[in-house]
Design an enzyme around this catalytic site. Structure first.
Site, PDB file in Angstrom:
ATOM      1  N   ASP A 210       0.934  -1.184   0.045  1.00 36.81           N
ATOM      2  CA  ASP A 210       0.119   0.052   0.029  1.00 36.81           C
ATOM      3  C   ASP A 210       0.845   1.501   0.107  1.00 36.81           C
ATOM      4  O   ASP A 210       2.127   1.021  -0.246  1.00 36.81           O
ATOM      5  CB  ASP A 210      -1.034  -0.068   1.095  1.00 36.81           C
ATOM      6  CG  ASP A 210      -2.143   0.761   0.878  1.00 36.81           C
ATOM      7  OD1 ASP A 210      -2.231   1.839   0.714  1.00 36.81           O
ATOM      8  OD2 ASP A 210      -3.468  -0.073   0.885  1.00 36.81           O
ATOM      9  N   HIS A 269      -3.075   3.035  -4.385  1.00 35.91           N
ATOM     10  CA  HIS A 269      -2.475   2.672  -3.154  1.00 35.91           C
ATOM     11  C   HIS A 269      -1.025   1.877  -3.370  1.00 35.91           C
ATOM     12  O   HIS A 269      -0.652   0.842  -2.862  1.00 35.91           O
ATOM     13  CB  HIS A 269      -3.541   1.302  -2.504  1.00 35.91           C
ATOM     14  CG  HIS A 269      -4.597   1.802  -1.817  1.00 35.91           C
ATOM     15  ND1 HIS A 269      -4.849   2.287  -0.749  1.00 35.91           N
ATOM     16  CD2 HIS A 269      -6.021   1.806  -2.454  1.00 35.91           C
ATOM     17  CE1 HIS A 269      -6.130   2.572  -0.512  1.00 35.91           C
ATOM     18  NE2 HIS A 269      -6.807   2.107  -1.493  1.00 35.91           N
ATOM     19  N   GLU A 335     -10.265   2.415  -5.621  1.00 41.24           N
ATOM     20  CA  GLU A 335     -10.322   3.875  -5.170  1.00 41.24           C
ATOM     21  C   GLU A 335      -9.203   4.521  -5.942  1.00 41.24           C
ATOM     22  O   GLU A 335      -9.042   5.832  -5.626  1.00 41.24           O
ATOM     23  CB  GLU A 335      -9.805   3.771  -3.560  1.00 41.24           C
ATOM     24  CG  GLU A 335     -10.875   3.187  -2.652  1.00 41.24           C
ATOM     25  CD  GLU A 335     -10.324   3.375  -1.082  1.00 41.24           C
ATOM     26  OE1 GLU A 335     -11.293   3.775  -0.481  1.00 41.24           O
ATOM     27  OE2 GLU A 335      -9.312   3.014  -0.716  1.00 41.24           O
TER      28      GLU A 335
HETATM   29  C1  TNX Z   1     -11.328   1.121   1.851  1.00 43.07           C
HETATM   30  S1  TNX Z   1     -11.829  -1.739   0.937  1.00 43.07           S
HETATM   31  C2  TNX Z   1     -10.163   0.548   1.312  1.00 43.07           C
HETATM   32  C3  TNX Z   1      -8.989   0.243   2.206  1.00 43.07           C
HETATM   33  C4  TNX Z   1      -9.106   0.733   3.457  1.00 43.07           C
HETATM   34  C5  TNX Z   1     -10.343   0.623   4.061  1.00 43.07           C
HETATM   35  C6  TNX Z   1     -10.991   1.096   5.246  1.00 43.07           C
HETATM   36  C7  TNX Z   1     -10.833  -1.095  -0.080  1.00 43.07           C
HETATM   37  C8  TNX Z   1     -10.944  -1.936  -1.270  1.00 43.07           C
HETATM   38  N1  TNX Z   1     -10.169  -0.049   0.048  1.00 43.07           N
HETATM   39  O1  TNX Z   1      -7.665   0.648   1.623  1.00 43.07           O
HETATM   40  O2  TNX Z   1      -8.275   0.321   4.442  1.00 43.07           O
HETATM   41  O3  TNX Z   1     -11.545   1.258   3.293  1.00 43.07           O
HETATM   42  O4  TNX Z   1     -12.014   0.691   5.830  1.00 43.07           O
END
Ligand code: TNX
Length: 535
Positions: A210, A269, A335
């Site tokens: 990450d 990430h 994301e």
């Molecule tokens: C979203 S779930 C994210 C993570 C975070 C999390 C915290 C996802 C695919 N991405 O990177 O840690 O929320 O709840």
């Protein structure tokens, strides 16, 4: 040929009869329930007990022998004696027999039949995984102190006579841990796997990379661990797994019939990787009006999908494939702030060259490069539900996290999907009011809410339900920095999820679950595993 057809017809009839009669046996079982979690498909109670003594032999042949040794190993510390393994029972002597039987087709690859009489315990299964799960159920018929690591005196080790027939509802029963945000030492992962195995979980996803850290040694790119593994989210020292340690973890998990699914995050990430090898990221100097020191924070996480970036990530995946047996390799995909590509002149040119109409399509193009690579190497790509936008790569499986709609859409469109919704399976969320809980990321998912979850909501049409492979609980690590805290967030909620993943929907009953859960917490206590107390 005729014979063959005959067999098929008989097998179908047997299966149908089985499916038809199972629920009746099952409903009856509530009156006199066992403490097994997840609740088995069917339990027939009988009179009497099988009483353990040092003279009891464990009988197994060939592949069943490996499972038999595991049973002996688990029983020994608390009982204070090791049962002997043999290939044949002595006449009249009490025995625990483990047998593989290819005829037991209706049990699937993970089902088992556990038959206890006063003279013999017999576990039968089609595959070794089934024997392993039969053993887990057998252990749960014993007092919770069987899980103690030191000898327990003044106890009569006995199990009630009964017959259990059991097999899982879903093939994918998983938890996610996040060593990227806070590194999790090898021994803590092992301990976590122990807790999972007794609940019949069969997958552990490890979020290995990450923005904050890169946690897996990649020989071709040593800077990943040299420069990007030495901190964690609380400013701690971080860490990483050497390839040898990864192999050790994979073996340890396999012994417990758990597949470790590695997650290498891209294209977002990915800040740690970009810190180590800036040529794979977007050039920070291109963000207009932003002070330079803020640019890495803003852009540090997003890869630029240049050909050399694709090559880099495929090199990484090539080493990952060598280390992990998992057919599914998770490439993240969540994301991504696609505005950054839209506003970047180099990426605009790239989109034009590739014929992409927008950044979603560029995202999709990038993921497809990984999909092709994985498919060529006989693996399957798994990614968070954003990989659906801009068109899904042909071999891809979706892990759906943004509420339940993503999963419904994916399954109805005919894609295989693992359900991991924020609404019910985010175990990094609070378990009760924040003022009574250690700091968490937000949200509120109490135990009962997890238990109410059904991975196949009505909105998924019956013929598409087969695309729902199963469920996963998320233990994202932003606020979880110790093993004890990880366990606290996992339990008891993961116990509810285990039942959702394994047990028949018709058997769900919260009151009955909580009664069995209390026993399970005693087992965790005996094993030295932490958990949140029930309210
Ligand atoms: C979203 S779930 C994210 C993570 C975070 C999390 C915290 C996802 C695919 N991405 O990177 O840690 O929320 O709840």
């Amino acid at each position: 040929m005729k014979n063959y057809r005959h067999t098929i017809i008989i097998m179908t009839l047997v299966t149908l009869a089985f499916l038809f009669f199972t629920p009746t046996t099952v409903t009856g079982s509530y009156s006199k329930t066992t403490n097994i979690i997840p609740i088995p498909v069917s339990v027939e109670h009988r009179d009497g007990f099988f009483v353990f003594r040092p003279s009891v032999r464990v009988i197994a042949e060939k592949d069943a022998e490996t499972e038999a040794s595991k049973l002996i190993d688990i029983l020994a510390p608390a009982m204070g004696y090791r049962l002997k393994l043999a290939s044949k029972a002595r006449p009249k002597a009490k025995a625990i027999k483990l047998a593989l039987d290819e005829q037991l087709l209706h049990l699937g690859d993970e089902g088992y039949i556990l038959d206890v009489s006063a003279e013999q315990i017999l576990i039968r299964a089609k595959q070794t995984a089934g024997l392993f799960y039969g053993i887990q159920s057998l252990l749960q018929l014993l007092p919770a102190s069987i899980f103690s690591k030191t000898e327990v005196n003044d106890i009569n080790w006995k199990v009630p006579c009964l017959k259990i027939t059991d097999y899982p509802r879903f093939q994918w029963r998983s938890l996610l841990v996040d060593p990227a945000r806070h590194f999790i030492p090898v021994n803590d992962v092992k301990k976590f796997l122990n807790g999972m195995a007794m609940l019949k979980f069969n997958r552990l996803q490890m979020h290995l990379t990450d923005n904050i850290g890169w946690r897996i040694e990649i020989k071709k790119y040593p800077n990943l661990t040299k420069l990007a593994s030495n901190r964690d989210r609380s400013g701690g020292k971080g860490g990483f797994y050497t390839q040898e340690e990864i192999r050790e973890l994979v073996r340890y998990a396999e012994k417990r019939h758990i597949t470790i699914v590695p997650e290498i995050e891209m294209p977002f990430h990915a800040g740690a990787a970009i810190n180590a090898y800036p040529y794979i990221g977007i050039n920070p100097a291109r963000v207009e009006g932003m002070p330079l020191d803020k640019q890495w924070a803003a852009l540090g996480g997003l890869l630029a999908p240049r050909p050399e970036t694709v090559g880099f990530m495929q090199d990484v995946l090539a080493e990952v494939i060598e280390l992990f047996g998992s057919r599914f390799i998770h490439i993240g995909g969540d994301e991504a702030n696609l505005k950054l590509w839209e506003n970047d002149p180099e990426m605009q040119t790239q989109m034009k060259q590739l014929g992409c109409n927008d950044a979603h399509e560029l995202h999709s193009w990038f993921i497809k490069q990984m999909d092709t690579f994985l498919t060529e190497n006989n693996r399957r790509l798994l990614g968070w539900d954003e990989i659906l936008q801009g068109g899904l790569a042909p071999g891809a499986t979706v892990m759906s996290w943004r509420g339940i709609q993503g999963g419904i859409t994916a399954a109805n469109a005919g894609h295989d999907v693992v359900m991991a919704p924020t609404s019910h399976t985010y175990f990094d969320y609070y378990q009760s009011s924040p003022e009574n809980e250690p700091l968490a990321i937000g949200g509120l998912i109490p135990l009962e809410k997890v238990y109410q979850y059904d991975p196949i909501p009505k909105a998924i049409t019956p013929e598409k339900a087969i695309h729902v492979l199963g469920v996963q609980g998320q233990l994202w690590g932003e606020y979880i920095s110790t093993r004890k805290h990880l366990e606290y967030m996992a339990y008891p909620r993961a116990i509810a999820l285990a039942e959702i993943g394994w047990s028949k929907k018709q058997l769900k009953n919260y009151g009955n679950f909580v009664t069995r859960l209390r026993h399970h917490l005693k087992r965790l206590q005996a094993m030295g595993i932490n958990y949140r107390q029930l309210d």
